[in-house]
Design a protein around this motif. Structure first.
Motif: not given
Length: 293
Positions: A151-162
């Motif tokens: 879940a932490i990896i997912a939220v990091i990639t979401l932040a990079v995406r945005d």
């Protein structure tokens, strides 16, 4: 009235996303994760391709080859794999709570990589939010679960995406970005099927209906969130983004029988409070800057 309508739309969007997460978690018990991602991803891509075809947006496929767009789609694929796997192997309440740290990571990323000025108040909110994540993850204890790392990896990639999205030129249409994002999810699902050794299964009529409902909730959440952000100020609707956590907690308790402990609830409250403050502070500073100009 615009602000009230936007707030209601944002709450509707977050409820739809929470239902999408709950359906993905429920389906993952009988349908391989890769298959879920492939079916829903490619179906969503077709929907947004039709949106482009009948709408005013000009189709420019070469924009998909821009390095920032390719990075954005890569982040979408990684996030899809890690977050849905976190839902499948862990608790919905924990994965949803960790996901709420995204605005704080965006603030951190904007300060470190985009050169944006971040004052001590927002640095403090970032620290408080990360403390909340640690309370939820509980590293080094018997309660620690690897799904929290996903879940932490997912939220990091979401932040990079945005963060990447902020730097995209206006000629890259939102419809194309959305179609590319869903397509990346579909490709990620195929990769997971091949590399993960997952075996696709023939879904029953009921499972097919649930997958269709998952796609509909995802599209509903996306469209209503976009409308909400266009008709009201971010500072007005930002706090309502955290209603997703409330819906997720309710679904986790009533459907999956989860019982978040006190540390998880405290961590979720810290993340939500810090995120709301950080977004409110950023919007206030933006208004002050525009007024000065």
């Amino acid at each position: 009235m615009h602000n009230l309508r936007a707030a209601l739309l944002m709450v509707l969007a977050m409820a739809a996303f929470a239902c999408e997460d709950a359906l993905l978690k429920g389906l993952s018990g009988t349908i391989p994760t890769g298959q879920l991602l492939a079916v829903i991803g490619f179906a969503g891509m077709v929907v947004f391709a039709l949106w482009i075809a009948i709408g005013p947006e000009e189709l420019r496929l070469r924009n998909l080859l821009r390095p920032p767009v390719m990075l954005r789609n890569l982040c979408e694929g990684i996030c899809a794999i890690t977050f849905v796997t976190a839902l499948a192997t862990g608790d919905l309440s924990i994965a949803s709570a960790i996901l709420q740290a995204q605005p704080l990571l965006m603030t951190l990323g904007a300060a470190l990589f985009l050169g944006e000025q971040v004052g001590w108040r927002r640095w403090l909110s970032i620290a408080v939010g990360f403390a909340g994540v640690l309370l939820i993850v509980k590293p080094g204890t018997a309660a620690f679960e690897f799904s929290s790392v996903l879940a932490i990896i997912a939220v990091i990639t979401l932040a990079v995406r945005d963060l990447v999205t902020r730097r995209l030129p206006p000629e890259v249409g939102s419809g194309l970005l959305s179609a590319g994002a869903f397509g990346s999810m579909g490709i990620a699902g195929l990769v997971l099927l091949l590399i993960g050794g997952q075996q696709a299964v023939a879904p029953t009529a009921g499972q097919g209906a649930l997958m269709a409902a998952t796609l509909c909730f995802g599209l509903l959440g996306y469209i209503t969130m976009v409308i909400a952000t266009r008709i009201a100020e971010i500072s007005v609707i930002a706090p309502f983004r955290y209603s997703r956590l409330l819906f997720a907690m309710l679904l986790a308790v009533t459907i999956f029988g989860e019982r978040p402990d006190a540390l998880t609830l405290l961590g979720a409250a810290l993340i939500a409070g810090a995120g709301i403050y950080a977004m409110w502070r950023e919007a206030r500073l933006r208004r002050a800057l525009l007024a000065a100009l």
